[in-house]
Design a protein around this motif. Structure first.
Motif, PDB file in Angstrom:
ATOM      1  N   THR A 129       9.004  12.491 -37.708  1.00  0.00           N
ATOM      2  CA  THR A 129       8.801  11.503 -38.773  1.00  0.00           C
ATOM      3  C   THR A 129       9.049  10.070 -38.322  1.00  0.00           C
ATOM      4  O   THR A 129       8.979   9.159 -39.147  1.00  0.00           O
ATOM      5  CB  THR A 129       9.722  11.801 -39.969  1.00  0.00           C
ATOM      6  OG1 THR A 129      11.077  11.432 -39.677  1.00  0.00           O
ATOM      7  CG2 THR A 129       9.671  13.259 -40.350  1.00  0.00           C
ATOM      8  N   GLN A 130       9.340   9.866 -37.021  1.00  0.00           N
ATOM      9  CA  GLN A 130       9.642   8.522 -36.548  1.00  0.00           C
ATOM     10  C   GLN A 130       8.773   8.079 -35.379  1.00  0.00           C
ATOM     11  O   GLN A 130       8.542   6.888 -35.197  1.00  0.00           O
ATOM     12  CB  GLN A 130      11.130   8.406 -36.162  1.00  0.00           C
ATOM     13  CG  GLN A 130      12.077   8.583 -37.336  1.00  0.00           C
ATOM     14  CD  GLN A 130      13.528   8.353 -36.958  1.00  0.00           C
ATOM     15  OE1 GLN A 130      13.886   8.277 -35.785  1.00  0.00           O
ATOM     16  NE2 GLN A 130      14.380   8.251 -37.955  1.00  0.00           N
ATOM     17  N   GLY A 131       8.340   9.008 -34.543  1.00  0.00           N
ATOM     18  CA  GLY A 131       7.524   8.650 -33.391  1.00  0.00           C
ATOM     19  C   GLY A 131       8.302   8.056 -32.244  1.00  0.00           C
ATOM     20  O   GLY A 131       7.741   7.777 -31.181  1.00  0.00           O
ATOM     21  N   ARG A 132       9.574   7.893 -32.409  1.00  0.00           N
ATOM     22  CA  ARG A 132      10.497   7.303 -31.442  1.00  0.00           C
ATOM     23  C   ARG A 132      11.892   7.558 -31.999  1.00  0.00           C
ATOM     24  O   ARG A 132      12.053   8.398 -32.892  1.00  0.00           O
ATOM     25  CB  ARG A 132      10.241   5.794 -31.277  1.00  0.00           C
ATOM     26  CG  ARG A 132      10.185   5.012 -32.588  1.00  0.00           C
ATOM     27  CD  ARG A 132      10.434   3.528 -32.421  1.00  0.00           C
ATOM     28  NE  ARG A 132      11.837   3.284 -32.076  1.00  0.00           N
ATOM     29  CZ  ARG A 132      12.263   2.186 -31.447  1.00  0.00           C
ATOM     30  NH1 ARG A 132      11.401   1.244 -31.095  1.00  0.00           N
ATOM     31  NH2 ARG A 132      13.539   2.019 -31.173  1.00  0.00           N
ATOM     32  N   VAL A 133      12.904   6.878 -31.516  1.00  0.00           N
ATOM     33  CA  VAL A 133      14.217   6.888 -32.156  1.00  0.00           C
ATOM     34  C   VAL A 133      14.384   5.577 -32.906  1.00  0.00           C
ATOM     35  O   VAL A 133      14.234   4.500 -32.330  1.00  0.00           O
ATOM     36  CB  VAL A 133      15.353   7.032 -31.124  1.00  0.00           C
ATOM     37  CG1 VAL A 133      16.706   6.954 -31.822  1.00  0.00           C
ATOM     38  CG2 VAL A 133      15.228   8.347 -30.366  1.00  0.00           C
ATOM     39  N   PHE A 134      14.662   5.674 -34.202  1.00  0.00           N
ATOM     40  CA  PHE A 134      15.082   4.514 -34.968  1.00  0.00           C
ATOM     41  C   PHE A 134      16.594   4.584 -35.167  1.00  0.00           C
ATOM     42  O   PHE A 134      17.166   5.671 -35.187  1.00  0.00           O
ATOM     43  CB  PHE A 134      14.374   4.457 -36.319  1.00  0.00           C
ATOM     44  CG  PHE A 134      12.937   4.020 -36.232  1.00  0.00           C
ATOM     45  CD1 PHE A 134      12.615   2.696 -36.000  1.00  0.00           C
ATOM     46  CD2 PHE A 134      11.908   4.925 -36.377  1.00  0.00           C
ATOM     47  CE1 PHE A 134      11.290   2.288 -35.908  1.00  0.00           C
ATOM     48  CE2 PHE A 134      10.582   4.537 -36.297  1.00  0.00           C
ATOM     49  CZ  PHE A 134      10.279   3.202 -36.060  1.00  0.00           C
ATOM     50  N   PRO A 135      17.247   3.431 -35.342  1.00  0.00           N
ATOM     51  CA  PRO A 135      18.704   3.452 -35.448  1.00  0.00           C
ATOM     52  C   PRO A 135      19.246   4.202 -36.655  1.00  0.00           C
ATOM     53  O   PRO A 135      20.328   4.764 -36.592  1.00  0.00           O
ATOM     54  CB  PRO A 135      19.069   1.964 -35.525  1.00  0.00           C
ATOM     55  CG  PRO A 135      17.917   1.241 -34.917  1.00  0.00           C
ATOM     56  CD  PRO A 135      16.717   2.067 -35.257  1.00  0.00           C
ATOM     57  N   LEU A 136      18.506   4.217 -37.769  1.00  0.00           N
ATOM     58  CA  LEU A 136      19.028   4.736 -39.022  1.00  0.00           C
ATOM     59  C   LEU A 136      18.147   5.865 -39.538  1.00  0.00           C
ATOM     60  O   LEU A 136      16.918   5.830 -39.390  1.00  0.00           O
ATOM     61  CB  LEU A 136      19.120   3.622 -40.060  1.00  0.00           C
ATOM     62  CG  LEU A 136      19.939   2.389 -39.611  1.00  0.00           C
ATOM     63  CD1 LEU A 136      19.894   1.294 -40.657  1.00  0.00           C
ATOM     64  CD2 LEU A 136      21.382   2.773 -39.304  1.00  0.00           C
ATOM     65  N   LEU A 137      18.756   6.854 -40.188  1.00  0.00           N
ATOM     66  CA  LEU A 137      18.004   8.052 -40.554  1.00  0.00           C
ATOM     67  C   LEU A 137      16.971   7.796 -41.644  1.00  0.00           C
ATOM     68  O   LEU A 137      15.998   8.541 -41.761  1.00  0.00           O
ATOM     69  CB  LEU A 137      18.955   9.189 -40.947  1.00  0.00           C
ATOM     70  CG  LEU A 137      19.838   9.052 -42.185  1.00  0.00           C
ATOM     71  CD1 LEU A 137      19.098   9.422 -43.463  1.00  0.00           C
ATOM     72  CD2 LEU A 137      21.076   9.941 -42.035  1.00  0.00           C
ATOM     73  N   TYR A 138      17.147   6.740 -42.460  1.00  0.00           N
ATOM     74  CA  TYR A 138      16.147   6.491 -43.499  1.00  0.00           C
ATOM     75  C   TYR A 138      14.887   5.818 -42.953  1.00  0.00           C
ATOM     76  O   TYR A 138      13.894   5.674 -43.676  1.00  0.00           O
ATOM     77  CB  TYR A 138      16.733   5.653 -44.636  1.00  0.00           C
ATOM     78  CG  TYR A 138      17.098   4.218 -44.289  1.00  0.00           C
ATOM     79  CD1 TYR A 138      16.128   3.232 -44.116  1.00  0.00           C
ATOM     80  CD2 TYR A 138      18.429   3.840 -44.170  1.00  0.00           C
ATOM     81  CE1 TYR A 138      16.462   1.925 -43.815  1.00  0.00           C
ATOM     82  CE2 TYR A 138      18.781   2.529 -43.875  1.00  0.00           C
ATOM     83  CZ  TYR A 138      17.791   1.581 -43.699  1.00  0.00           C
ATOM     84  OH  TYR A 138      18.126   0.281 -43.403  1.00  0.00           O
ATOM     85  N   GLN A 139      14.896   5.413 -41.675  1.00  0.00           N
ATOM     86  CA  GLN A 139      13.709   4.793 -41.092  1.00  0.00           C
ATOM     87  C   GLN A 139      12.726   5.893 -40.676  1.00  0.00           C
ATOM     88  O   GLN A 139      12.496   6.176 -39.517  1.00  0.00           O
ATOM     89  CB  GLN A 139      14.106   3.906 -39.919  1.00  0.00           C
ATOM     90  CG  GLN A 139      14.902   2.685 -40.379  1.00  0.00           C
ATOM     91  CD  GLN A 139      15.499   1.926 -39.228  1.00  0.00           C
ATOM     92  OE1 GLN A 139      16.291   2.455 -38.460  1.00  0.00           O
ATOM     93  NE2 GLN A 139      15.100   0.676 -39.094  1.00  0.00           N
ATOM     94  N   SER A 140      12.148   6.501 -41.706  1.00  0.00           N
ATOM     95  CA  SER A 140      11.287   7.663 -41.568  1.00  0.00           C
ATOM     96  C   SER A 140      10.031   7.451 -42.393  1.00  0.00           C
ATOM     97  O   SER A 140      10.068   6.814 -43.451  1.00  0.00           O
ATOM     98  CB  SER A 140      12.042   8.912 -42.058  1.00  0.00           C
ATOM     99  OG  SER A 140      11.157   9.966 -42.338  1.00  0.00           O
ATOM    100  N   LEU A 141       8.925   7.996 -41.915  1.00  0.00           N
ATOM    101  CA  LEU A 141       7.692   7.933 -42.691  1.00  0.00           C
ATOM    102  C   LEU A 141       7.827   8.673 -44.018  1.00  0.00           C
ATOM    103  O   LEU A 141       7.098   8.386 -44.970  1.00  0.00           O
ATOM    104  CB  LEU A 141       6.539   8.518 -41.885  1.00  0.00           C
ATOM    105  CG  LEU A 141       6.110   7.681 -40.665  1.00  0.00           C
ATOM    106  CD1 LEU A 141       5.146   8.473 -39.802  1.00  0.00           C
ATOM    107  CD2 LEU A 141       5.495   6.354 -41.089  1.00  0.00           C
TER     108      LEU A 141
END
Length: 358
Positions: A129-141
């Protein structure tokens, strides 16, 4: 459905580190070793399924580590933490899930459902759901799609666990991050229960397969240039620039509770054209500038390779005088709407106060 082999799992580890080189390499290596040990000692082989192989109304579940201060190399998992978290969510839903998938498409998290899937006898869904690592779990499609994050299962390294009846992803971020701190540094988290039809619409399809292909390229005994050419055939590679590090500076301010840690600025000298390259880092590489002009920023993927071997570099290689290849890869197209870019940059808004052309 296909069974994953040991070489494919090793390539998955390499490919996941390529798109998430900021992760502690030993953390990822330990996860690989736990996964291979489970595979060798179990009659259940790791299975990979495309999301369209599931019935539309079957429930799938994301899994991933959320840390607060410590990687798993400092406080090691017993091994059943994700099993506990998944079962907590299943109990709350009143039904089993049909498959599990990584919350993040890089770093340690793509290996998590492989190990947990063998323990639970569940397939890994070829999606994230991210395509990479985002710092925070809510940074999701899935946040963009306004889907519920919960119920959320969270389990720590000492065996403590919690079930969170929470729907709003930003609220879940604060709760799970706080729990990770109370647990001792990290939480094995199961979240975003979602019907297969919705994941097919909003997820990033083929993540695991793509990472295996990338890892196979990077694990070859060929020149760095040959690896660069092969990577360009499977990724939208925007830049590969070789530079010598001339400064590494930790910034002085403290992040707020909803921001990632470790703000750092890295400056390199472009060895081909003499330009000044600058990387801004805060848990992940967030911004890349050339002579002061922004060339890439989150949700773009910014990563590092060793120039002599084409192998993945990491934070341990960020020392003055070292020469590295800065690589910029475009993320999935879903991340380039205005709303998606705002979500991707929400954890480090201080870096994005001015408009860019990206």
């Amino acid at each position: 459905m296909k069974s994953l082999t040991e070489p494919e799992i090793a390539h998955l580890h390499t490919g996941a580190r390529f798109l998430g080189c900021a992760v502690d390499p030993q953390w990822a290596r330990d996860q690989l070793e736990r996964t291979l040990a489970q595979m060798r000692g179990s009659t259940v082989a790791p299975k990979l399924m495309a999301v369209d192989e599931f019935d539309d109304d079957e429930t799938l579940l994301a899994v991933g580590y959320v840390n607060r201060g410590l990687p798993t190399t400092e406080l090691r998992p017993v091994g059943d933490e994700f099993v506990t978290s998944v079962k907590l969510v299943e109990q709350r839903l009143g039904k089993p899930v049909a498959g599990i998938f990584p919350l993040a498409g890089a770093g340690i998290n793509p290996l998590v459902p492989v190990l947990a899937g063998m323990q639970l006898d569940l397939p890994v869904v070829d999606v994230d759901t991210q395509g990479r690592v985002f710092p925070l779990l809510y940074q999701s499609l899935l946040t963009l799609a306004k889907l519920s994050v919960g119920p959320v299962g969270a389990t720590g390294p000492t065996g403590e666990s919690a079930l969170l009846d929470v729907t709003e992803p930003r609220r879940a971020e604060r709760l799970v991050r706080a729990l990770a701190g109370e647990f001792g540094g990290w939480s094995a988290t199961a979240l975003y229960p979602i019907q297969a039809r919705n994941l097919a619409e909003h997820g990033i399809i083929g993540t695991i397969s793509l990472l295996i292909r990338a890892g196979e390229i990077l694990d070859r005994d060929v020149s760095a240039e040959a690896k660069h050419a092969a990577l360009r055939r499977i990724f939208d590679v925007r830049y590969i620039i070789r530079g010598r590090i001339i400064d590494v500076t930790g910034l002085s301010y403290s992040p707020t509770a909803d921001q990632p840690d470790l703000p750092t600025s890295i400056v390199l000298l472009d060895l081909q054209q003499g330009r000044i390259l600058q990387l801004e880092f805060q848990n992940e590489f967030l911004l890349f500038m050339v002579d002061g002009a922004v060339q890439a920023q989150i949700p773009d993927i910014i990563t590092l390779l060793h120039p002599e071997s084409g192998t993945v570099a990491g934070l341990e290689d960020l020392w003055t005088g070292n020469v590295l290849d800065v690589v910029v890869v475009a993320n999935d197209a879903k991340w380039y709407s205005d709303a998606a870019k705002r979500l991707a940059r929400s954890a480090a808004e201080h870096l994005f106060s001015r408009e860019s052309d990206l």
